[in-house]
Design a protein around this motif. Sequence first.
Motif, PDB file in Angstrom:
ATOM      1  N   GLY A  95      -3.987  -0.883   2.591  1.00 50.43           N
ATOM      2  CA  GLY A  95      -4.400  -0.379   1.274  1.00 50.43           C
ATOM      3  C   GLY A  95      -3.254  -0.140   0.307  1.00 50.43           C
ATOM      4  O   GLY A  95      -3.377   0.669  -0.615  1.00 50.43           O
ATOM      5  N   HIS A  96      -2.150  -0.870   0.485  1.00 48.68           N
ATOM      6  CA  HIS A  96      -1.048  -0.697  -0.474  1.00 48.68           C
ATOM      7  C   HIS A  96      -1.531  -1.064  -1.884  1.00 48.68           C
ATOM      8  O   HIS A  96      -2.292  -2.008  -2.049  1.00 48.68           O
ATOM      9  CB  HIS A  96       0.139  -1.576  -0.057  1.00 48.68           C
ATOM     10  CG  HIS A  96       1.403  -1.219  -0.780  1.00 48.68           C
ATOM     11  ND1 HIS A  96       1.635  -1.571  -2.090  1.00 48.68           N
ATOM     12  CD2 HIS A  96       2.485  -0.501  -0.395  1.00 48.68           C
ATOM     13  CE1 HIS A  96       2.813  -1.100  -2.465  1.00 48.68           C
ATOM     14  NE2 HIS A  96       3.348  -0.433  -1.447  1.00 48.68           N
ATOM     15  N   SER A  97      -1.047  -0.331  -2.874  1.00 51.34           N
ATOM     16  CA  SER A  97      -1.527  -0.558  -4.251  1.00 51.34           C
ATOM     17  C   SER A  97      -1.232  -1.981  -4.732  1.00 51.34           C
ATOM     18  O   SER A  97      -1.969  -2.521  -5.565  1.00 51.34           O
ATOM     19  CB  SER A  97      -0.905   0.457  -5.210  1.00 51.34           C
ATOM     20  OG  SER A  97       0.498   0.363  -5.164  1.00 51.34           O
ATOM     21  N   GLU A  98      -0.170  -2.604  -4.190  1.00 50.38           N
ATOM     22  CA  GLU A  98       0.123  -3.980  -4.610  1.00 50.38           C
ATOM     23  C   GLU A  98      -0.944  -4.943  -4.092  1.00 50.38           C
ATOM     24  O   GLU A  98      -1.280  -5.929  -4.740  1.00 50.38           O
ATOM     25  CB  GLU A  98       1.526  -4.376  -4.118  1.00 50.38           C
ATOM     26  CG  GLU A  98       2.599  -3.691  -4.947  1.00 50.38           C
ATOM     27  CD  GLU A  98       3.937  -3.557  -4.254  1.00 50.38           C
ATOM     28  OE1 GLU A  98       4.129  -4.145  -3.177  1.00 50.38           O
ATOM     29  OE2 GLU A  98       4.793  -2.840  -4.809  1.00 50.38           O
ATOM     30  N   ARG A  99      -1.500  -4.659  -2.908  1.00 52.36           N
ATOM     31  CA  ARG A  99      -2.589  -5.489  -2.388  1.00 52.36           C
ATOM     32  C   ARG A  99      -3.899  -5.180  -3.138  1.00 52.36           C
ATOM     33  O   ARG A  99      -4.689  -6.072  -3.402  1.00 52.36           O
ATOM     34  CB  ARG A  99      -2.774  -5.294  -0.878  1.00 52.36           C
ATOM     35  CG  ARG A  99      -1.604  -5.800  -0.053  1.00 52.36           C
ATOM     36  CD  ARG A  99      -1.963  -5.903   1.415  1.00 52.36           C
ATOM     37  NE  ARG A  99      -3.070  -6.803   1.644  1.00 52.36           N
ATOM     38  CZ  ARG A  99      -2.960  -8.139   1.756  1.00 52.36           C
ATOM     39  NH1 ARG A  99      -1.784  -8.708   1.679  1.00 52.36           N
ATOM     40  NH2 ARG A  99      -4.028  -8.871   1.973  1.00 52.36           N
ATOM     41  N   ILE A 174       6.084   3.706  -8.130  1.00 50.84           N
ATOM     42  CA  ILE A 174       6.537   2.642  -7.229  1.00 50.84           C
ATOM     43  C   ILE A 174       7.396   1.621  -7.968  1.00 50.84           C
ATOM     44  O   ILE A 174       6.996   1.117  -9.021  1.00 50.84           O
ATOM     45  CB  ILE A 174       5.315   1.935  -6.577  1.00 50.84           C
ATOM     46  CG1 ILE A 174       4.596   2.895  -5.637  1.00 50.84           C
ATOM     47  CG2 ILE A 174       5.754   0.679  -5.839  1.00 50.84           C
ATOM     48  CD1 ILE A 174       3.359   2.315  -5.009  1.00 50.84           C
ATOM     49  N   GLY A 175       8.559   1.354  -7.406  1.00 50.66           N
ATOM     50  CA  GLY A 175       9.419   0.300  -7.941  1.00 50.66           C
ATOM     51  C   GLY A 175      10.024   0.599  -9.300  1.00 50.66           C
ATOM     52  O   GLY A 175      10.569  -0.296  -9.947  1.00 50.66           O
ATOM     53  N   THR A 176       9.964   1.842  -9.757  1.00 48.88           N
ATOM     54  CA  THR A 176      10.488   2.171 -11.083  1.00 48.88           C
ATOM     55  C   THR A 176      11.910   2.705 -11.017  1.00 48.88           C
ATOM     56  O   THR A 176      12.588   2.794 -12.029  1.00 48.88           O
ATOM     57  CB  THR A 176       9.624   3.273 -11.745  1.00 48.88           C
ATOM     58  OG1 THR A 176       9.678   4.429 -10.897  1.00 48.88           O
ATOM     59  CG2 THR A 176       8.183   2.829 -11.906  1.00 48.88           C
ATOM     60  N   GLY A 214       5.791   8.008  -0.784  1.00 47.49           N
ATOM     61  CA  GLY A 214       6.442   6.749  -1.137  1.00 47.49           C
ATOM     62  C   GLY A 214       6.459   6.550  -2.637  1.00 47.49           C
ATOM     63  O   GLY A 214       5.474   6.864  -3.320  1.00 47.49           O
ATOM     64  N   GLY A 215       7.568   6.029  -3.161  1.00 46.40           N
ATOM     65  CA  GLY A 215       7.680   5.769  -4.596  1.00 46.40           C
ATOM     66  C   GLY A 215       9.096   6.021  -5.070  1.00 46.40           C
ATOM     67  O   GLY A 215       9.455   7.165  -5.358  1.00 46.40           O
ATOM     68  N   SER A 216       9.910   4.945  -5.083  1.00 49.91           N
ATOM     69  CA  SER A 216      11.275   5.000  -5.642  1.00 49.91           C
ATOM     70  C   SER A 216      12.199   6.024  -5.007  1.00 49.91           C
ATOM     71  O   SER A 216      13.034   6.624  -5.680  1.00 49.91           O
ATOM     72  CB  SER A 216      11.201   5.232  -7.158  1.00 49.91           C
ATOM     73  OG  SER A 216      10.694   4.087  -7.782  1.00 49.91           O
ATOM     74  N   LEU A 234       8.668   9.449   4.866  1.00 48.93           N
ATOM     75  CA  LEU A 234       8.774   8.644   3.643  1.00 48.93           C
ATOM     76  C   LEU A 234       8.388   7.188   3.889  1.00 48.93           C
ATOM     77  O   LEU A 234       8.611   6.664   4.989  1.00 48.93           O
ATOM     78  CB  LEU A 234      10.222   8.652   3.144  1.00 48.93           C
ATOM     79  CG  LEU A 234      10.830   9.994   2.718  1.00 48.93           C
ATOM     80  CD1 LEU A 234      12.329   9.835   2.503  1.00 48.93           C
ATOM     81  CD2 LEU A 234      10.144  10.537   1.470  1.00 48.93           C
ATOM     82  N   LEU A 235       7.843   6.567   2.864  1.00 48.89           N
ATOM     83  CA  LEU A 235       7.676   5.113   2.835  1.00 48.89           C
ATOM     84  C   LEU A 235       8.658   4.617   1.776  1.00 48.89           C
ATOM     85  O   LEU A 235       8.625   5.066   0.630  1.00 48.89           O
ATOM     86  CB  LEU A 235       6.223   4.760   2.477  1.00 48.89           C
ATOM     87  CG  LEU A 235       5.807   3.299   2.426  1.00 48.89           C
ATOM     88  CD1 LEU A 235       6.198   2.541   3.681  1.00 48.89           C
ATOM     89  CD2 LEU A 235       4.292   3.184   2.233  1.00 48.89           C
ATOM     90  N   VAL A 236       9.525   3.706   2.167  1.00 47.64           N
ATOM     91  CA  VAL A 236      10.630   3.314   1.291  1.00 47.64           C
ATOM     92  C   VAL A 236      10.579   1.811   1.025  1.00 47.64           C
ATOM     93  O   VAL A 236      10.591   1.013   1.966  1.00 47.64           O
ATOM     94  CB  VAL A 236      11.985   3.679   1.956  1.00 47.64           C
ATOM     95  CG1 VAL A 236      13.138   3.356   1.017  1.00 47.64           C
ATOM     96  CG2 VAL A 236      12.016   5.150   2.346  1.00 47.64           C
ATOM     97  N   GLY A 237      10.537   1.433  -0.245  1.00 47.19           N
ATOM     98  CA  GLY A 237      10.514   0.014  -0.601  1.00 47.19           C
ATOM     99  C   GLY A 237      11.909  -0.477  -0.932  1.00 47.19           C
ATOM    100  O   GLY A 237      12.687  -0.840  -0.049  1.00 47.19           O
TER     101      GLY A 237
HETATM  102  C1  PEP Z   1       6.281   0.970  -1.820  1.00 41.58           C
HETATM  103  O1  PEP Z   1       5.898   0.072  -2.561  1.00 41.58           O
HETATM  104  O2  PEP Z   1       5.665   1.242  -0.773  1.00 41.58           O
HETATM  105  C2  PEP Z   1       7.482   1.702  -2.195  1.00 41.58           C
HETATM  106  C3  PEP Z   1       7.684   2.898  -1.697  1.00 41.58           C
HETATM  107  O3  PEP Z   1       8.339   1.043  -3.027  1.00 41.58           O
HETATM  108  P1  PEP Z   1       9.616   1.631  -3.788  1.00 41.58           P
HETATM  109  O4  PEP Z   1      10.348   2.540  -2.856  1.00 41.58           O
HETATM  110  O5  PEP Z   1      10.420   0.443  -4.169  1.00 41.58           O
HETATM  111  O6  PEP Z   1       9.095   2.376  -4.982  1.00 41.58           O
END
Ligand code: PEP
Length: 255
Positions: A95-99, A174-176, A214-216, A234-237
């Motif tokens: 369920g990632h927001s990108e999907r 996310i990604g900002t 998760g988010g930047s 944490l979820l790290v992109g």
């Molecule tokens: C993500 O997309 O799950 C995420 C955490 O990305 P980012 O860390 O690049 O914002």
Amino acid sequence: MPTKKIIIANLKMNLSLSQTASLARKFKNKFTAFNKGEVVICPATLALCRMAEILKGSRLKLGAQNVFWEENGPYTGETSVSSLAEIGCQYVILGHSERRMHLLENYEMIHKKVAAVVKSEKLTPIVCLGENWKERKTDRRDFVLVEQLWQALSGIDIFGDQQIIIAYEPIWAIGTGTAIKPDEAEYAHKIIKLALNDMFGMQVVSKNFRIIYGGSINPKNVKGFTDLENMDGLLVGGASLKAEEFYKVVKEITK
Ligand code: PEP
């Protein structure tokens, strides 16, 4: 509930196969002696087998970025829970927001995936949810979070020690390069926890659920997230694409 924090690297579709293999080797070297937290690497599907080979013998765990809800059959391009488990995956992001945005994954699809993963007891689902900017600006965040939780998890039976990770990922962060304020994350996590308590009861929630942000997240801003009450990891992109940066994030959050 496990007391160690969990930090999950979501490599998305950012790297080629050879770049992923090279990063995996760097991760393995960096994390040789690390045992303070649980670290999971989620490469693109095609890189999973190679990553599994490279990570063998380390404490780093393997996760996928997606899975299908059926076990086999005419589902072109999809991957089953069993196949992921067979190659050594222990986690899967759902369920990632990108999907949701690019692949039009809807509530029903996400619910089916969560249900299939939980029923299999072979993988730990990392269920992503979070509000977009408009929802936040119009004070609908709490409602959106509870709605997304219900859509993903209602009617799902949790057996024994089956773990479920909820990743709160405000889409607008996310990604900002700019994470949200830690107290805002703490508040959202509290809302999520209360909703989970309503759905499954406090005992199940404390034993079977973890809530991560998760988010930047990066080495500079992670400090603010270290001591939050309802923060299990944490979820790290972006910051997981460089071994040194990711290592710094992990070290700081597991202090
Ligand atoms: C993500 O997309 O799950 C995420 C955490 O990305 P980012 O860390 O690049 O914002």
